[in-house]
Write a protein that holds these residues in place. Structure first.
Motif, PDB file in Angstrom:
ATOM      1  N   VAL A 166       0.864  -1.182   0.000  1.00 29.69           N
ATOM      2  CA  VAL A 166       0.000   0.000   0.000  1.00 29.69           C
ATOM      3  C   VAL A 166       0.896   1.226   0.000  1.00 29.69           C
ATOM      4  O   VAL A 166       1.830   1.328   0.799  1.00 29.69           O
ATOM      5  N   ASN A 167       0.639   2.120  -0.924  1.00 28.49           N
ATOM      6  CA  ASN A 167       1.442   3.343  -1.011  1.00 28.49           C
ATOM      7  C   ASN A 167       0.674   4.502  -0.404  1.00 28.49           C
ATOM      8  O   ASN A 167      -0.498   4.720  -0.706  1.00 28.49           O
ATOM      9  N   GLU A 168       1.349   5.207   0.491  1.00 30.80           N
ATOM     10  CA  GLU A 168       0.737   6.403   1.066  1.00 30.80           C
ATOM     11  C   GLU A 168       1.409   7.615   0.448  1.00 30.80           C
ATOM     12  O   GLU A 168       2.619   7.646   0.306  1.00 30.80           O
ATOM     13  N   SER A 169       0.618   8.575   0.065  1.00 27.76           N
ATOM     14  CA  SER A 169       1.209   9.828  -0.432  1.00 27.76           C
ATOM     15  C   SER A 169       0.389  10.980   0.114  1.00 27.76           C
ATOM     16  O   SER A 169      -0.787  10.826   0.429  1.00 27.76           O
ATOM     17  N   TYR A 170       1.043  12.113   0.231  1.00 29.04           N
ATOM     18  CA  TYR A 170       0.379  13.275   0.805  1.00 29.04           C
ATOM     19  C   TYR A 170       0.278  14.333  -0.281  1.00 29.04           C
ATOM     20  O   TYR A 170       1.270  14.890  -0.719  1.00 29.04           O
ATOM     21  N   ASN A 171      -0.928  14.550  -0.739  1.00 29.19           N
ATOM     22  CA  ASN A 171      -1.132  15.538  -1.798  1.00 29.19           C
ATOM     23  C   ASN A 171      -2.364  16.378  -1.497  1.00 29.19           C
ATOM     24  O   ASN A 171      -3.350  15.869  -0.961  1.00 29.19           O
ATOM     25  N   ASP A 172      -2.289  17.614  -1.910  1.00 27.09           N
ATOM     26  CA  ASP A 172      -3.427  18.530  -1.736  1.00 27.09           C
ATOM     27  C   ASP A 172      -3.958  18.510  -0.305  1.00 27.09           C
ATOM     28  O   ASP A 172      -5.172  18.518  -0.063  1.00 27.09           O
ATOM     29  N   GLY A 173      -3.056  18.442   0.631  1.00 28.53           N
ATOM     30  CA  GLY A 173      -3.449  18.555   2.031  1.00 28.53           C
ATOM     31  C   GLY A 173      -4.081  17.307   2.618  1.00 28.53           C
ATOM     32  O   GLY A 173      -4.623  17.351   3.720  1.00 28.53           O
ATOM     33  N   ARG A 174      -4.045  16.216   1.923  1.00 30.43           N
ATOM     34  CA  ARG A 174      -4.618  15.000   2.498  1.00 30.43           C
ATOM     35  C   ARG A 174      -3.816  13.757   2.108  1.00 30.43           C
ATOM     36  O   ARG A 174      -3.083  13.736   1.125  1.00 30.43           O
ATOM     37  N   GLN A 175      -4.009  12.752   2.939  1.00 30.16           N
ATOM     38  CA  GLN A 175      -3.297  11.487   2.744  1.00 30.16           C
ATOM     39  C   GLN A 175      -4.053  10.638   1.714  1.00 30.16           C
ATOM     40  O   GLN A 175      -5.280  10.520   1.786  1.00 30.16           O
ATOM     41  N   ASN A 176      -3.335  10.108   0.742  1.00 32.29           N
ATOM     42  CA  ASN A 176      -3.982   9.249  -0.253  1.00 32.29           C
ATOM     43  C   ASN A 176      -3.373   7.850  -0.172  1.00 32.29           C
ATOM     44  O   ASN A 176      -2.184   7.701   0.128  1.00 32.29           O
ATOM     45  N   TYR A 177      -4.197   6.855  -0.465  1.00 37.60           N
ATOM     46  CA  TYR A 177      -3.723   5.467  -0.374  1.00 37.60           C
ATOM     47  C   TYR A 177      -3.959   4.758  -1.694  1.00 37.60           C
ATOM     48  O   TYR A 177      -5.032   4.872  -2.290  1.00 37.60           O
ATOM     49  N   GLU A 178      -2.938   4.057  -2.124  1.00 33.85           N
ATOM     50  CA  GLU A 178      -3.066   3.312  -3.377  1.00 33.85           C
ATOM     51  C   GLU A 178      -2.571   1.894  -3.164  1.00 33.85           C
ATOM     52  O   GLU A 178      -1.621   1.661  -2.420  1.00 33.85           O
ATOM     53  N   MET A 179      -3.237   0.995  -3.829  1.00 34.60           N
ATOM     54  CA  MET A 179      -2.790  -0.395  -3.821  1.00 34.60           C
ATOM     55  C   MET A 179      -1.765  -0.525  -4.949  1.00 34.60           C
ATOM     56  O   MET A 179      -2.041  -0.136  -6.088  1.00 34.60           O
ATOM     57  N   VAL A 180      -0.599  -1.023  -4.648  1.00 40.14           N
ATOM     58  CA  VAL A 180       0.446  -1.109  -5.660  1.00 40.14           C
ATOM     59  C   VAL A 180       0.800  -2.570  -5.924  1.00 40.14           C
ATOM     60  O   VAL A 180       1.083  -3.314  -4.989  1.00 40.14           O
ATOM     61  N   THR A 181       0.734  -2.941  -7.175  1.00 40.90           N
ATOM     62  CA  THR A 181       1.199  -4.273  -7.562  1.00 40.90           C
ATOM     63  C   THR A 181       2.519  -4.082  -8.293  1.00 40.90           C
ATOM     64  O   THR A 181       2.588  -3.315  -9.257  1.00 40.90           O
ATOM     65  N   ILE A 182       3.540  -4.746  -7.796  1.00 41.61           N
ATOM     66  CA  ILE A 182       4.875  -4.589  -8.406  1.00 41.61           C
ATOM     67  C   ILE A 182       5.221  -5.887  -9.122  1.00 41.61           C
ATOM     68  O   ILE A 182       5.215  -6.963  -8.499  1.00 41.61           O
ATOM     69  N   GLU A 183       5.502  -5.790 -10.403  1.00 38.40           N
ATOM     70  CA  GLU A 183       5.771  -7.004 -11.178  1.00 38.40           C
ATOM     71  C   GLU A 183       7.030  -6.870 -12.011  1.00 38.40           C
ATOM     72  O   GLU A 183       7.359  -5.779 -12.491  1.00 38.40           O
ATOM     73  N   LYS A 184       7.680  -7.996 -12.177  1.00 37.76           N
ATOM     74  CA  LYS A 184       8.901  -8.027 -12.988  1.00 37.76           C
ATOM     75  C   LYS A 184       8.496  -8.098 -14.456  1.00 37.76           C
ATOM     76  O   LYS A 184       7.689  -8.947 -14.843  1.00 37.76           O
ATOM     77  N   VAL A 185       9.063  -7.208 -15.250  1.00 37.88           N
ATOM     78  CA  VAL A 185       8.664  -7.117 -16.660  1.00 37.88           C
ATOM     79  C   VAL A 185       9.917  -7.236 -17.528  1.00 37.88           C
ATOM     80  O   VAL A 185      10.954  -6.634 -17.210  1.00 37.88           O
ATOM     81  N   LEU A 186       9.817  -8.017 -18.593  1.00 33.21           N
ATOM     82  CA  LEU A 186      10.928  -8.081 -19.541  1.00 33.21           C
ATOM     83  C   LEU A 186      10.802  -6.871 -20.468  1.00 33.21           C
ATOM     84  O   LEU A 186       9.797  -6.711 -21.171  1.00 33.21           O
ATOM     85  N   VAL A 187      11.803  -6.019 -20.430  1.00 33.04           N
ATOM     86  CA  VAL A 187      11.739  -4.797 -21.234  1.00 33.04           C
ATOM     87  C   VAL A 187      12.307  -5.074 -22.623  1.00 33.04           C
ATOM     88  O   VAL A 187      13.473  -5.438 -22.770  1.00 33.04           O
ATOM     89  N   THR A 188      11.452  -4.947 -23.608  1.00 34.90           N
ATOM     90  CA  THR A 188      11.874  -5.146 -24.992  1.00 34.90           C
ATOM     91  C   THR A 188      11.747  -3.809 -25.724  1.00 34.90           C
ATOM     92  O   THR A 188      11.324  -2.812 -25.130  1.00 34.90           O
ATOM     93  N   LYS A 189      12.083  -3.823 -27.009  1.00 32.30           N
ATOM     94  CA  LYS A 189      11.973  -2.586 -27.788  1.00 32.30           C
ATOM     95  C   LYS A 189      10.531  -2.094 -27.804  1.00 32.30           C
ATOM     96  O   LYS A 189      10.258  -0.898 -27.827  1.00 32.30           O
ATOM     97  N   GLU A 190       9.600  -3.040 -27.788  1.00 33.44           N
ATOM     98  CA  GLU A 190       8.187  -2.678 -27.909  1.00 33.44           C
ATOM     99  C   GLU A 190       7.652  -2.000 -26.653  1.00 33.44           C
ATOM    100  O   GLU A 190       6.893  -1.050 -26.736  1.00 33.44           O
ATOM    101  N   ASN A 191       8.045  -2.527 -25.478  1.00 36.09           N
ATOM    102  CA  ASN A 191       7.449  -1.965 -24.263  1.00 36.09           C
ATOM    103  C   ASN A 191       8.387  -1.052 -23.480  1.00 36.09           C
ATOM    104  O   ASN A 191       8.078  -0.656 -22.364  1.00 36.09           O
ATOM    105  N   ALA A 192       9.563  -0.750 -24.054  1.00 38.46           N
ATOM    106  CA  ALA A 192      10.506   0.139 -23.367  1.00 38.46           C
ATOM    107  C   ALA A 192       9.891   1.531 -23.243  1.00 38.46           C
ATOM    108  O   ALA A 192       9.264   2.025 -24.172  1.00 38.46           O
ATOM    109  N   ARG A 193      10.067   2.140 -22.072  1.00 35.46           N
ATOM    110  CA  ARG A 193       9.483   3.461 -21.856  1.00 35.46           C
ATOM    111  C   ARG A 193      10.490   4.535 -22.243  1.00 35.46           C
ATOM    112  O   ARG A 193      11.697   4.371 -22.059  1.00 35.46           O
ATOM    113  N   LYS A 194       9.978   5.605 -22.799  1.00 32.81           N
ATOM    114  CA  LYS A 194      10.869   6.702 -23.166  1.00 32.81           C
ATOM    115  C   LYS A 194      11.206   7.469 -21.895  1.00 32.81           C
ATOM    116  O   LYS A 194      10.312   7.880 -21.163  1.00 32.81           O
ATOM    117  N   GLU A 195      12.494   7.619 -21.662  1.00 31.79           N
ATOM    118  CA  GLU A 195      12.894   8.198 -20.381  1.00 31.79           C
ATOM    119  C   GLU A 195      13.821   9.401 -20.537  1.00 31.79           C
ATOM    120  O   GLU A 195      14.690   9.409 -21.404  1.00 31.79           O
TER     121      GLU A 195
END
Lengths: 303, 759
Positions: free
Chosen positions: B327-356
């Motif tokens: 669970v990720n907690e972040s503080y934005n706009d004066g309030r605490q927000n909660y997000e469910m985070v799923t972390i997965e291992k991904v094979l990065v190929t030319k097709e799914n590589a993110r521009k950084e």
């Protein structure tokens, strides 16, 4: 007849086979050196050449000879070049002449010859750090030499931070290198054919004539070798200067290797590579000139 | 035979020598360690097709709304989220009850159940929560009520709660900890058998379900971390008493000792056993895996790469091989927000590589990270990837070297963050893009929107090579009684003033080296012309500076020295400091009895108020993403987060500075015991046993600072090498062995070379 031909053919084949095997063997034994030379000398040299013609490693744009122009205009490089040449052209002839004189002296039957030889060779055994420490103790502003001079009413001299600094370094250079050069000359002097010298004496040649007309001619390859060695060593004096005075010494002690060392520290590969290429070109020219002189002086002996 | 043997030996030697260079092949392990404080990273193992693995986070907003308060200790068990909510009203400061939060991922429903104890006590605060598989949980409360005058040690009470939030006191740890030197619980957890295990300093305790101490084990040094694995085995990690290595060992309660367990864990952090037998180690930098069989440490992710900020105590649940939830907690706009985070291992190929957009830097800060996360979450085309070289606990100097080396040889960055001292060196080499051109072509931000005097101070060859969100002003604060309304002074005046006050401390740090630095900081341009590479130290100004520095001692008895007291009693009349916010100005106002004058550093040119920039953002000339980098920088500049704006000094954008002034001059008041309205302090500064309350600046104060800001025109060109040479060569002058002129000659000789090298 046919049998003879076949035998010859067989012998030829065996000879070729042996030649091939010998060549392969030679190549195998030469390979470690060749690989080493390629990896550690030739390849880096091309890398250095590459760095000297690009603007910086980040953009890596070809700029032709712009870096050479920049380095030639750089005040620090000019000073380093001047100081290095000045040092080499004073220290190198002194190292050759004094060691030759010492060798000539040792070649004669003088008392305590063996002890003198050992004495001149001793500096070779002393580690650089100790040499530097001794020089510091002696030539520091509050060092032994100034204390001694003050007894005679002489003002303190800042040996390492004044124009006298090169004198100290030349003294250090000679003290460190004379012994080895002397041994080389001594060996060369003792290999001159004795009968030639006897004939010269019989023909009433005086010692001066014998020295100039015979010994110098026979010594010319050794003189060339010692000169090149001294030239290389004069460039290597940076080590002692660096240990004595650090990155940025008093201007009279600032050598080409200081420039290159500092450029390396600042990760300025362009200036470093360009200076290295210029230095190697100058070395090639000087050594080439020395070979020409040696060819001219020693041609009678070789003939 | 002998000849043959020798020949074989020679051939063998030749082959070995030939193969030698093969051993020189690039050491992947070493190469991978470049940016992770010595630990290889998963993303650096690239296959022949150029593919590699990386962990990616997938977010799902949790529909758990807490109006006033916050949630903590979140844990996912059987597809349900369990957490504790603490009710807290930030405005009134009122603390409410604690509640159990349960969110069912299947039914998408959430429940808030108030925690109630059967003894109705409301003592203490929650220090640890442990959720069990059946929905019950244990809480360790820390109670400070029973403190005696001599003891500050709290009482620890362990409660067991049912799935409805009803709690029963299990036991108190007070008797168990009685007589211990330090009873602070640095780690605690429950085993499957219900035993409570905790550690305090260098001891591990195991307490049975009935509150009886089952065993106690000594650990050779302070315990960094403690955890229980799936088999109820307890592990502790601690630094080896003989070196910096971290040791991880199983606690053998039966034999009251540490068992021989695995060593070689290179990362300090929270450890969890994964299904493949490896351990997941999480700390504030990111997550790592440790293989006890091979002793391999591998960095899996950095929190920032997953758009999260450092989670030292993140409760990461391994949901399968290479898959995690948290669970990720972040503080934005004066309030605490909660997000469910799923972390997965991904094979990065030319097709799914993110521009950084890759930003190289030594380290990041939380305010910058917030901007990066915000950019990444809103940008559809590009992500910003921070590449910090220094991680908490690693070698800073080594990180600096790696960063410099990578930047100079083969940078894979689009942008870099440098401080003003390093920036110039690279800018001069032509490494950076001209930001001025980007500003010219931009519709939103123009150069005239900035305090141009601040930008001018950092130009190189007349060009802007960096975006500078904020600046500090290095200056000197003087006693108004002495300096009146002066706005600048020269080295000559400084020497004259010293002659008038020869017997006082004069400076804040009254030692030679500091005096020399202070005098030279803003005067260096008088002696060194960087443009032409010429030096001139043979002048009266430099002699004055040397004479000034000579009036101070080499060392100071700091034990009997109180700089605040000296300012109050007039023994210190001027102090050098950085004007980075308004607190330093207010503290000097209080310390100098007659008030403070900002006098600037002594110089013959201008007023001696000099800029320092901690963060300069430069776009690399070699980057193909210059426009995209500029978009990010605009977001950074337009970020109106007050904390971000004021984090590194005063904002350079005029509009931001005005917001800053408004924010800073806001005052809160309270009614004191006499019924008088007083202004609340906004913080304080402490020294020894003294504390100064800092109050919001008045509008007049802000105007003084605004004038200083607008009048500053140069940046500090601090070069350690230059100061070292001057310091070294000035020593014989201070000792009376050489004249000022002799010393100046030597300094000039040495520095001329240094300047010429860089010219």
């Amino acid at each position: 007849m046919k049998e003879k031909k076949e035998k010859e053919q067989k012998q030829n084949n065996q000879l070729k086979k042996r030649n091939r095997r010998q060549k392969a063997g030679a190549a195998l034994f030469l390979a470690p050196s060749l690989i080493g030379v390629f990896l550690f000398f030739i390849l880096p040299f091309f890398v250095v050449m590459y760095y000297s013609v690009i603007d910086n490693p980040i953009n890596a744009e070809f700029v032709g000879l712009q870096n050479f122009g920049n380095v030639f205009r750089n005040g620090a490089f000019k000073m380093a070049g001047r100081n290095t040449l000045k040092f080499s052209f004073i220290a190198m002839p002194l190292a050759v002449i004094l060691s030759l004189a010492l060798a000539a002296m040792m070649d004669r039957k003088i008392p305590f010859r063996s002890q003198f030889r050992t004495f001149f060779l001793t500096p070779m055994m002393v580690p650089v750090a100790s040499v530097v420490l001794i020089v510091q103790v002696m030539f520091h502003y509050n060092g032994a030499v100034n204390q001694f001079l003050m007894n005679f009413g002489v003002d303190k001299i800042d040996w390492m931070k004044s124009d006298q600094a090169q004198v100290v370094i030349i003294f250090l250079f000679l003290w460190k290198n004379l012994g080895y050069n002397m041994i080389l000359f001594l060996a060369a002097l003792q290999s001159i054919p004795a009968e030639l010298l006897e004939v010269a004496e019989l023909e009433n040649a005086n010692k001066w004539q014998i020295f100039w007309m015979i010994k110098i001619k026979y010594l010319s390859p050794t003189i060339l070798f010692v000169t090149i060695l001294s030239l290389i060593n004069s460039f290597k004096v940076f080590r002692e200067i660096y240990l004595l005075t650090g990155d940025h010494p008093y201007d009279s002690l600032y050598m080409l290797q200081h420039f290159m060392n500092n450029m390396f520290k600042q990760l300025d590969y362009q200036k470093l590579s360009t200076a290295a290429i210029i230095m190697s070109l100058v070395m090639i020219v000087i050594i080439g000139a020395l070979f020409l002189v040696e060819n001219y002086v020693g041609k009678d002996v070789e003939e | 035979m002998n000849k043959k043997f020798l020949r074989c030996l020679s051939v063998l030697a030749a082959v070995v020598l030939c193969l030698g260079p093969v051993a020189c092949k690039k050491d992947n392990a070493t190469d991978k360690q470049a940016n992770n404080g010595g630990i290889p990273s998963i993303g650096e193992a690239i296959n022949e097709a150029g593919e590699y693995y990386e962990y990616r986070a997938f977010y799902e907003k949790l529909p758990v709304e807490i109006e006033k308060g916050y949630m903590h200790s979140a844990k996912i068990i059987n597809n349900k989220l369990y957490a504790i909510a603490e009710m807290y009203d930030e405005e009134s400061g009122a603390v409410g009850d604690s509640e159990l939060v349960i969110y069912d991922f299947d039914s998408k429903e959430n429940k808030f159940l108030p925690l109630s104890k059967e003894d109705d006590s409301n003592d203490g605060f929650i220090s640890s929560v442990f959720f069990n598989e059946d929905g019950t949980f244990q809480i360790v409360y820390t109670v400070y009520d029973n403190l005696s005058e001599t003891s500050f040690e709290p009482e620890y009470l362990v409660y067991k709660f049912d799935a409805e939030g009803k709690g029963t006191l299990l036991y108190s740890l007070t008797d168990i900890l009685a007589g211990e030197e330090n009873s602070y619980l640095s780690g605690n957890c429950f085993t499957k058998e219900g035993n409570f295990v905790f550690c305090a300093e260098t001891k591990v305790y195991e307490v049975g379900p009935d509150g009886v101490l089952l065993g106690k084990v000594d650990v050779p040094s302070w315990i960094n971390n403690m955890f229980v694995d799936e088999n109820s085995d307890v592990f502790v990690s601690y630094y080896s008493p003989n070196g910096p290595e971290q040791i991880l060992k199983k606690v053998d309660f039966a034999n009251r000792k540490l068992a021989d367990a695995f060593e070689g864990v290179e990362v300090v952090g929270k450890m969890t056993l994964m299904p493949d037998g490896k351990y997941l180690v999480t700390n504030e930098n990111g997550a790592y895996s440790f293989d006890p069989q091979t002793k391999e440490n591998l960095k899996l992710w950095a929190w920032l790469d997953l758009d999260m900020q450092g989670y030292g105590d993140a409760e990461v649940v391994c949901t399968g091989n290479d898959s995690f939830k948290m669970v990720n907690e972040s503080y934005n706009d004066g309030r605490q927000n909660y997000e469910m985070v799923t972390i997965e291992k991904v094979l990065v190929t030319k097709e799914n590589a993110r521009k950084e957009i890759v930003i190289g830097c030594l380290n990041t800060d939380w305010a910058l990270e917030k901007v990066v996360i915000d950019f990444n979450k809103t940008s559809t085309d590009y992500r910003v990837k921070m590449k910090p070289y220094y991680e908490e606990g690693s070698d800073y100097e080594a990180a600096e070297e790696r960063f410099s080396s990578d930047l100079t040889s083969n940078p894979k960055f689009d942008m870099v963050i440098l401080d003003s001292f390093r920036f110039e060196q690279y800018a001069k080499k032509g490494a950076f893009a001209d930001i001025g051109k980007l500003m010219e072509n931009d519709a939103d931000i123009k150069r005239s929107d900035f305090y141009e005097n601040a930008l001018d101070a950092f130009t190189v060859d007349g060009k802007d090579y960096a975006v500078i969100p904020s600046v500090e002003i290095y200056t000197m604060f003087g006693s108004k009684a002495v300096f009146k309304d002066k706005t600048s002074w020269t080295p000559e005046e400084m020497l004259e003033l010293r002659k008038q006050y020869p017997d006082i401390y004069f400076l804040d740090y009254p030692i030679r080296e500091e005096a020399l630095m202070v005098a030279l900081f803003a005067s260096m341009d008088d002696f060194i012309d960087v443009e032409t590479g010429k030096c001139d130290f043979n002048n009266q100004t430099f002699y004055d500076i040397l004479e000034f520095a000579k009036t101070f001692g080499k060392d100071l008895d700091y034990e009997n020295y109180n700089s605040w007291e000296n300012m109050r009693n007039g023994s210190t009349i001027v102090s050098q400091s950085s004007l980075s916010d308004m607190s330093s100005y207010d503290s000097y106002k209080q310390l100098f009895p007659e008030g403070v004058t900002i006098i600037g550093m002594p110089t013959n040119k201008g007023n001696g108020n000099t800029f320092i920039a901690e963060q300069m953002f430069s776009i690399l000339e070699s980057s193909d993403l210059k426009e995209e980098c500029w978009d990010f920088l605009k977001k950074l500049l337009n970020n109106t987060d007050y904390e971000r704006m004021s984090y590194m000094g005063f904002p350079t954008l005029k509009a931001n500075f005005e917001d800053y002034v408004k924010e800073k001059t806001k005052t809160d008041t309270y009614i004191d015991e006499n019924g008088v309205e007083q202004i609340s302090s906004i913080g304080g500064m402490g020294m020894d046993n003294e504390f100064i309350e800092i109050y919001p600046p008045t509008k007049e104060d802000m105007e003084v600072v605004r004038k200083i800001y607008e009048s500053a025109s140069s940046a500090i060109h601090y070069d350690e090498q230059i100061f070292e040479i001057i310091s070294e060569e000035a020593e014989p002058y201070f000792e009376g062995q050489k004249s000022a002129s002799d010393v100046a000659n030597i300094i000039q000789s040495r520095l001329s070379i240094y300047i010429a090298e860089n010219n």
